[in-house]
Design a protein around this motif. Structure first.
Motif, PDB file in Angstrom:
ATOM      1  N   TRP A 603       0.841  -1.189   0.000  1.00 51.37           N
ATOM      2  CA  TRP A 603       0.000   0.000   0.000  1.00 51.37           C
ATOM      3  C   TRP A 603       0.877   1.240   0.000  1.00 51.37           C
ATOM      4  O   TRP A 603       2.109   1.163   0.150  1.00 51.37           O
ATOM      5  CB  TRP A 603      -0.930   0.010   1.217  1.00 51.37           C
ATOM      6  CG  TRP A 603      -0.218   0.052   2.557  1.00 51.37           C
ATOM      7  CD1 TRP A 603       0.174   1.152   3.252  1.00 51.37           C
ATOM      8  CD2 TRP A 603       0.198  -1.087   3.331  1.00 51.37           C
ATOM      9  NE1 TRP A 603       0.801   0.785   4.409  1.00 51.37           N
ATOM     10  CE2 TRP A 603       0.816  -0.584   4.495  1.00 51.37           C
ATOM     11  CE3 TRP A 603       0.088  -2.476   3.165  1.00 51.37           C
ATOM     12  CZ2 TRP A 603       1.360  -1.422   5.466  1.00 51.37           C
ATOM     13  CZ3 TRP A 603       0.615  -3.312   4.138  1.00 51.37           C
ATOM     14  CH2 TRP A 603       1.234  -2.774   5.285  1.00 51.37           C
ATOM     15  N   GLN A 604       0.249   2.402  -0.142  1.00 57.95           N
ATOM     16  CA  GLN A 604       0.952   3.675  -0.059  1.00 57.95           C
ATOM     17  C   GLN A 604       0.375   4.473   1.098  1.00 57.95           C
ATOM     18  O   GLN A 604      -0.843   4.644   1.211  1.00 57.95           O
ATOM     19  CB  GLN A 604       0.826   4.467  -1.359  1.00 57.95           C
ATOM     20  CG  GLN A 604       1.557   5.823  -1.315  1.00 57.95           C
ATOM     21  CD  GLN A 604       1.840   6.388  -2.685  1.00 57.95           C
ATOM     22  OE1 GLN A 604       1.877   5.662  -3.676  1.00 57.95           O
ATOM     23  NE2 GLN A 604       2.064   7.699  -2.761  1.00 57.95           N
ATOM     24  N   LEU A 605       1.258   4.971   1.962  1.00 54.63           N
ATOM     25  CA  LEU A 605       0.899   5.847   3.073  1.00 54.63           C
ATOM     26  C   LEU A 605       1.658   7.151   2.884  1.00 54.63           C
ATOM     27  O   LEU A 605       2.892   7.168   2.947  1.00 54.63           O
ATOM     28  CB  LEU A 605       1.261   5.206   4.414  1.00 54.63           C
ATOM     29  CG  LEU A 605       1.076   6.079   5.660  1.00 54.63           C
ATOM     30  CD1 LEU A 605      -0.381   6.471   5.847  1.00 54.63           C
ATOM     31  CD2 LEU A 605       1.601   5.352   6.902  1.00 54.63           C
ATOM     32  N   ARG A 681       3.066  -1.071  14.132  1.00 58.37           N
ATOM     33  CA  ARG A 681       2.834   0.116  13.313  1.00 58.37           C
ATOM     34  C   ARG A 681       4.109   0.932  13.106  1.00 58.37           C
ATOM     35  O   ARG A 681       4.266   1.601  12.088  1.00 58.37           O
ATOM     36  CB  ARG A 681       1.750   0.983  13.947  1.00 58.37           C
ATOM     37  CG  ARG A 681       0.388   0.321  13.976  1.00 58.37           C
ATOM     38  CD  ARG A 681      -0.697   1.339  14.325  1.00 58.37           C
ATOM     39  NE  ARG A 681      -1.861   0.692  14.893  1.00 58.37           N
ATOM     40  CZ  ARG A 681      -2.936   1.351  15.306  1.00 58.37           C
ATOM     41  NH1 ARG A 681      -2.965   2.674  15.259  1.00 58.37           N
ATOM     42  NH2 ARG A 681      -3.977   0.708  15.817  1.00 58.37           N
ATOM     43  N   PRO A 687       0.928   4.296  11.061  1.00 56.22           N
ATOM     44  CA  PRO A 687      -0.432   4.713  10.705  1.00 56.22           C
ATOM     45  C   PRO A 687      -1.360   4.626  11.905  1.00 56.22           C
ATOM     46  O   PRO A 687      -1.169   3.804  12.802  1.00 56.22           O
ATOM     47  CB  PRO A 687      -0.832   3.687   9.639  1.00 56.22           C
ATOM     48  CG  PRO A 687      -0.055   2.465   9.998  1.00 56.22           C
ATOM     49  CD  PRO A 687       1.269   2.977  10.506  1.00 56.22           C
ATOM     50  N   SER A 691      -5.839   7.146   9.287  1.00 52.87           N
ATOM     51  CA  SER A 691      -4.791   7.330   8.284  1.00 52.87           C
ATOM     52  C   SER A 691      -5.188   6.581   7.018  1.00 52.87           C
ATOM     53  O   SER A 691      -5.645   5.440   7.071  1.00 52.87           O
ATOM     54  CB  SER A 691      -3.451   6.783   8.791  1.00 52.87           C
ATOM     55  OG  SER A 691      -3.000   7.491   9.918  1.00 52.87           O
ATOM     56  N   LEU A 693      -4.536   4.489   3.930  1.00 47.08           N
ATOM     57  CA  LEU A 693      -3.648   3.577   3.214  1.00 47.08           C
ATOM     58  C   LEU A 693      -4.235   3.406   1.820  1.00 47.08           C
ATOM     59  O   LEU A 693      -5.341   2.882   1.659  1.00 47.08           O
ATOM     60  CB  LEU A 693      -3.535   2.232   3.924  1.00 47.08           C
ATOM     61  CG  LEU A 693      -2.546   2.149   5.108  1.00 47.08           C
ATOM     62  CD1 LEU A 693      -2.858   3.170   6.180  1.00 47.08           C
ATOM     63  CD2 LEU A 693      -2.529   0.743   5.695  1.00 47.08           C
ATOM     64  N   ASP A 731      -8.784   1.307  -0.871  1.00 51.35           N
ATOM     65  CA  ASP A 731      -8.264   2.219   0.145  1.00 51.35           C
ATOM     66  C   ASP A 731      -8.783   1.786   1.516  1.00 51.35           C
ATOM     67  O   ASP A 731      -9.900   1.278   1.637  1.00 51.35           O
ATOM     68  CB  ASP A 731      -8.704   3.658  -0.139  1.00 51.35           C
ATOM     69  CG  ASP A 731      -7.966   4.277  -1.313  1.00 51.35           C
ATOM     70  OD1 ASP A 731      -6.997   3.677  -1.803  1.00 51.35           O
ATOM     71  OD2 ASP A 731      -8.379   5.386  -1.751  1.00 51.35           O
ATOM     72  N   ASN A 733      -8.850   2.971   5.849  1.00 51.20           N
ATOM     73  CA  ASN A 733      -8.518   3.920   6.910  1.00 51.20           C
ATOM     74  C   ASN A 733      -8.941   3.427   8.289  1.00 51.20           C
ATOM     75  O   ASN A 733      -8.897   4.175   9.259  1.00 51.20           O
ATOM     76  CB  ASN A 733      -9.133   5.294   6.628  1.00 51.20           C
ATOM     77  CG  ASN A 733     -10.650   5.272   6.608  1.00 51.20           C
ATOM     78  OD1 ASN A 733     -11.273   4.254   6.889  1.00 51.20           O
ATOM     79  ND2 ASN A 733     -11.243   6.407   6.254  1.00 51.20           N
TER      80      ASN A 733
END
Length: 773
Positions: A603-605, A681, A687, A691, A693, A731, A733
Motif C-alpha cells: 500500500w501507499q501511506l 505500526r 499509521p 490514516s 492507506l 483504500d 482507513n
C-alpha cells in the motif's frame, strides 16, 4: 462564446478550498440532435496497478473490444533491451506478462524478448488480434502479435543489424467491418497494419515520418509512394511523432504535428490516401521530382501559436461518426503560463479540412493544480464525444525547472454539438474538468529535453507521454505513472545529488471512471474511492502459465483485508485468504525455478510504499515480515531510475513480524486458508485509525531467491519474482465496516439501483465557477 467548465475534484480538502469559487448549475451533455442530457459528476475508482514489480515510463493502454480485455505496455529502457507487454487477467484489476519468447518462470519473468526497451505501442484488429511494437536503441523495431490474449505470441525484427534508424513508432490498423460503404481504393487482404516512425536524421533519414505496411503485423515493407531509401533525405511525409488515426471507410491515415512558421507556430494535418496496394500518397507529396515537402498541401488546424504544440505529442482520435479530434499542448519556456492543453475537431463531411476553433480544456490555475501542462492524450467515443488527459502542475514554472512542483493527472470530457448525421457543427463544446489522480503523481521537474535530459540532469522517469482508452461501456481508463513514492536505490544518489539517477519509481497506474457520462452517451458505473476493510478476488485465476494456464490453488488469493488491533501493542492486522496452503511443495513444483512462495500485501501511506508479507519454502518453513518497499535502479540512454520494486524479507531488509497460517482440514476456494500478519505500526510509518492507506493490493509471487537479495545483475536479466495472482486495489482507513464485492462494479440489487440513481443523478450538483475553457 466561451463555455463554462465544470470542475470535479476527488479530494474534499481541495473542494473545500474552492468553495468561494463555486456557482450553481451543472454541465450539460449535448447529444446527437443537440439535446442536453444531465448526468452525475465524473468520478474515478481506486487506481489499480499494472505491475507491482516493474516500473516503467510512458505507459500505453488499449481496450480490446472483441475480447473485452485491457492491455498495457511500456519500455523499461534500452539498457535492459526489454519492454513490458501485459494483459489484464480480471477486468483491469491486475495484469500478467505476455512473452513472445519463453514461458515466464520464477527465475525470469521476461525471458528473451530482446532487443527492445524503447517506445512501445499496442493496437487491435476487429477479431481481437493484438499488435505490439517496440524500439531498440533508436536503431531497429521489434513487432509482435497475439491472437489469444497473450497465451502465445510471435515476434519479428525490422532493421536490426541494418540502418533503420527509428524513433517514436506508432501503429494504425485498417480493418473495416462488413457492410460499411467502403470508399477506399484498397481492397486487398485485411487487416492492413501501418507502422509509422520518426525517420531519424543521422541514420539516412530527415526526421520526418516513415510509413510501412503489413498484413500480418510482423513483416513490414515501405508504404509511402515515391519514397525510397535513396531519396528519403529529400522527402518523407510531414507529421512524425504525432499519434495517428485511420478512417475505416476510406482507409486514409491522418497525422498532425506542429511546425515553425516564421516567428510563430502552426499545427497542421497530413492525410495519406491508400492505393490498390495499400501504399500511401500524402497531401505534402513534392510537386517536382526530388523536391521536399509541399507544406502548402497540409490542412491547417491551428495557426499563429506562440510556441510549439507538440509537448508531447499531438494526438488524434476518431469517433464513431468519423469526426476527428486533436489534442495538443504548447510549451513556451519563457512564458510557462501558456503551457496549456487545447482540443479541436473536424467532420469527415468536410474532409477534415474545417476545424472548430481550438478550446482550452485546462484552466491554467495554481489553485486547482493545473497551472502548466505536459503530455496530452485524447480518446474519442460516440458522435462528438471525447476525453482528453494531461499532467498538470501546481506552479506556473517551466516543466523542466526544478521548483518542487506537484503534478496531477487531469481529464476534460468534451461534448461537441453534432448534426443529424453525427458530424460536428463547428460550435464550441461543453467541457468538464476532472482531477483523476487521488494524490500527486509526480514531484519536481518533468524534463522535456529527450535524451538531452542526461546532460541537464533533468528527471525523465516519466519518459514522454501517458495515454488513455475507454472500455465497452464508454468509461475512461487512464494509465499514468505515479512516482510520488520517491524511491531510489541506496547509494545511487549520494548526498541526494540526483546527477545521473532520479528518485521516484514510475509505478504504472490505471484509474477507471466510476460515474458520470461515458463516451458512448450513457452513464457508467463502478466502485467508489470510499475506504473499505478489504477486497474479494475471484477464485480460479491463479494461472500458470500466467496467461491461458491452469489454476494453482496454492497461489489463488481470494480475499485481502486490513484491521487495526491493540492487543500486544498497536498493530495492523494484515489478512490474505488463499485457496490452499497445505502443500507448498506441490505448489512450488508447478512453477519452474521456484524456491520461495511469497504472499505480499502492499500500500501507499503518504508518499511512501509499505508492505507486509509471508514467504514459505517448499518444505513449509515460514517467515513473516514488513517494511518499506525498495527499488533496484538500472541505467539507459536517459540516465538511471528505479526498474524493479522489491519487498524484502526479514533479514534482508524487512523487519520480522508475528504471523500465523491456518487451514481447514480440506482447504478449497469455499473454505480457504488464512495468512495473518500482525505488523507493529512503527515498522510501517506509524499509521493510525483514520490514516489513509491507498491502493492496497495483495499478490502471490513465485521467486527463485529472496527479494531482499535481488541485485542489479539479476534485475538487468529480469530475474525477479513472477506474479501468479493478485487482488487490487482498495483504500483503507480503519473506519469502514465491510469489504466490497468481487470486481469493480457493485451488485445490481434493488437497493443498489436506488442508491446509484440518487448518487449519480442528484438534481443540482454544486460545481466550482469561473473556470473557462
Amino acid at each position: 462564446m466561451r463555455k463554462y467548465v465544470t470542475v470535479v475534484f476527488g479530494s474534499m480538502a481541495v473542494a473545500a478550498a474552492l468553495i468561494s469559487l463555486t456557482s450553481p448549475g451543472s454541465a450539460a451533455q449535448v447529444g446527437r440532435r443537440g439535446v442536453a442530457r444531465r448526468a452525475g459528476k465524473i468520478t474515478f475508482s481506486v487506481p489499480t496497478l499494472v505491475d507491482p514489480i516493474h516500473p516503467y515510463g510512458e505507459p500505453s493502454i488499449n481496450f480490446n473490444i472483441p475480447r473485452n480485455q485491457l492491455f498495457a505496455s511500456g519500455p523499461t529502457g534500452t539498457g535492459t533491451q526489454r519492454s513490458e507487454w501485459e494483459a489484464s487477467a480480471d477486468g483491469g484489476r491486475t495484469f500478467r506478462l505476455i512473452n513472445p519468447g519463453g514461458v515466464p518462470t520464477a527465475f525470469q519473468s521476461s525471458p528473451g524478448p530482446k532487443p527492445g526497451g524503447g517506445d512501445t505501442d499496442i493496437n487491435f484488429d476487429r477479431s481481437g488480434k493484438e499488435y505490439f511494437i517496440d524500439l531498440y536503441a533508436l536503431a531497429c523495431l521489434r513487432a509482435a502479435t497475439t491472437a489469444n490474449g497473450g497465451a502465445t505470441a510471435q515476434q519479428s525484427f525490422n532493421g536490426c543489424g541494418g540502418h533503420l534508424g527509428a524513433d517514436r513508432q506508432w501503429l494504425a490498423i485498417y480493418d473495416p467491418a462488413p457492410g460499411i460503404a467502403h470508399k477506399s481504393a484498397y481492397h486487398g487482404k485485411t487487416p492492413l497494419i501501418y507502422e509509422e516512425y520518426n525517420n531519424l536524421v543521422g541514420n539516412g533519414g530527415n526526421g520526418d515520418a516513415q510509413w510501412n505496411k503489413s498484413t500480418d503485423g510482423l513483416n513490414f515493407t515501405n508504404a509511402t509512394t515515391g519514397v525510397t531509401p535513396a531519396n528519403e533525405v529529400n522527402y518523407s511525409p510531414f507529421g512524425s511523432d504525432g499519434y495517428p488515426a485511420i478512417d475505416q471507410v476510406t482507409g486514409k491515415v491522418l497525422q498532425a504535428a506542429g511546425r515553425a512558421t516564421g516567428n510563430t507556430f502552426a499545427l497542421d494535418l497530413n492525410i495519406g490516401t491508400p492505393d490498390s496496394s495499400g501504399n500511401l500518397t500524402f497531401l505534402d507529396r513534392p510537386t517536382s521530382s526530388g523536391g521536399g515537402q509541399n507544406t502548402a498541401g497540409l490542412i491547417p488546424i491551428a495557426t499563429k501559436l506562440p510556441s510549439g504544440p507538440d509537448t508531447l505529442f499531438s494526438v488524434l482520435s476518431m469517433d464513431t461518426a468519423r469526426n476527428l479530434f486533436v489534442v495538443y499542448t504548447v510549451n513556451n519556456t519563457n512564458k510557462p503560463g501558456e503551457d496549456q492543453t487545447w482540443v479541436s475537431a473536424a467532420s469527415a463531411a468536410s474532409g477534415w479540412k474545417k476545424w472548430t476553433k481550438p478550446v482550452q480544456v485546462s484552466n491554467a490555475s495554481t489553485k486547482t493544480g493545473d497551472a502548466v501542462n505536459v503530455f496530452p492524450w485524447i480518446k474519442a467515443g460516440g458522435p462528438g464525444r471525447a476525453d482528453a488527459v494531461w499532467y498538470g502542475s501546481n506552479k506556473a514554472v517551466d516543466p523542466s525547472t526544478q521548483a518542487n512542483q506537484a503534478w496531477n493527472v487531469f481529464m476534460s470530457q468534451l461534448v461537441f454539438p453534432v448534426n443529424s448525421q453525427g458530424g460536428v457543427t463547428g460550435q464550441p463544446p461543453t467541457t468538464t474538468l476532472v482531477k483523476v489522480s487521488p494524490h500527486p503523481a509526480h514531484y519536481n521537474d518533468i524534463c522535456l529535453q529527450g535524451t538531452g535530459c542526461i546532460t541537464s540532469q533533468g528527471n525523465r522517469n516519466l519518459a514522454d507521454f501517458f495515454s488513455m482508452t475507454v472500455d465497452k461501456s464508454g468509461a475512461a481508463e487512464v494509465i499514468y505513472n505515479d512516482t510520488s513514492n520517491g524511491l531510489v536505490q541506496p547509494g545511487f544518489t549520494p548526498g541526494n545529488a540526483q546527477l545521473a539517477d532520479h528518485d521516484g519509481a514510475a509505478l504504472v497506474t490505471v484509474a477507471r471512471q466510476a460515474s458520470g457520462m461515458g463516451l458512448y452517451g450513457h452513464t457508467v458505473s463502478g466502485s467508489s474511492r470510499r475506504p473499505v476493510l478489504g477486497l474479494k478476488d475471484p477464485a480460479g485465476d491463479a494461472l500458470y502459465p500466467v496467461i491461458g494456464g491452469k489454476n494453482v490453488p496454492g497461489m489463488d488469493i481470494l480475499r485481502s483485508s486490513l484491521a487495526y488491533i491493540s492487543s500486544g501493542g498497536p498493530k495492523l492486522r494484515v489478512t490474505m485468504k488463499v485457496a490452499d496452503l497445505k502443500a507448498p511443495s506441490t505448489t512450488a513444483s508447478r512453477i519452474p525455478s521456484t524456491q520461495l512462495l511469497e504472499y505480499v500485501t502492499r500500500w501507499q501511506l503518504g508518499n511512501t510504499l509499505f508492505y507486509a508479507g509471508m514467504s514459505t519454502t517448499g518444505s513449509g518453513s515460514q517467515s513473516f515480515y514488513a517494511g518499506k518497499t525498495q527499488s533496484v535502479d538500472l541505467c539507459s540512454v536517459s540516465a538511471c531510475d528505479p526498474h524493479v520494486l522489491t519487498y524484502p524479507e526479514s533479514g534482508s531488509g524487512g523487519t520480522s513480524e508475528h504471523g500465523t497460517v491456518s487451514c481447514p482440514k480440506n482447504p478449497s476456494a469455499t473454505h480457504p486458508c488464512a495468512i495473518t500478519i500482525f505488523v507493529a505500526r512503527g515498522d510501517i510509518g506509524n499509521p493510525k485509525a483514520g490514516s489513509l492507506l491507498e491502493e492496497v493490493a495483495a499478490y502471490a509471487f513465485a521467486a527463485s531467491h529472496p527479494q531482499g537479495a535481488t541485485n542489479n545483475v539479476q534485475a538487468q536479466a529480469d530475474s525477479v519474482p513472477l506474479e501468479i495472482d493478485g487482488a487490487c486495489c482498495y483504500d483503507f482507513n480503519g473506519t469502514s465496516v465491510k469489504p466490497p464485492p468481487v470486481g469493480h462494479r457493485p451488485h445490481k440489487t434493488r437497493h443498489h439501483k436506488k442508491h446509484h440513481r440518487h448518487h449519480h443523478f442528484s438534481r443540482r450538483p454544486k460545481h466550482p465557477r469561473g473556470f473557462t475553457g
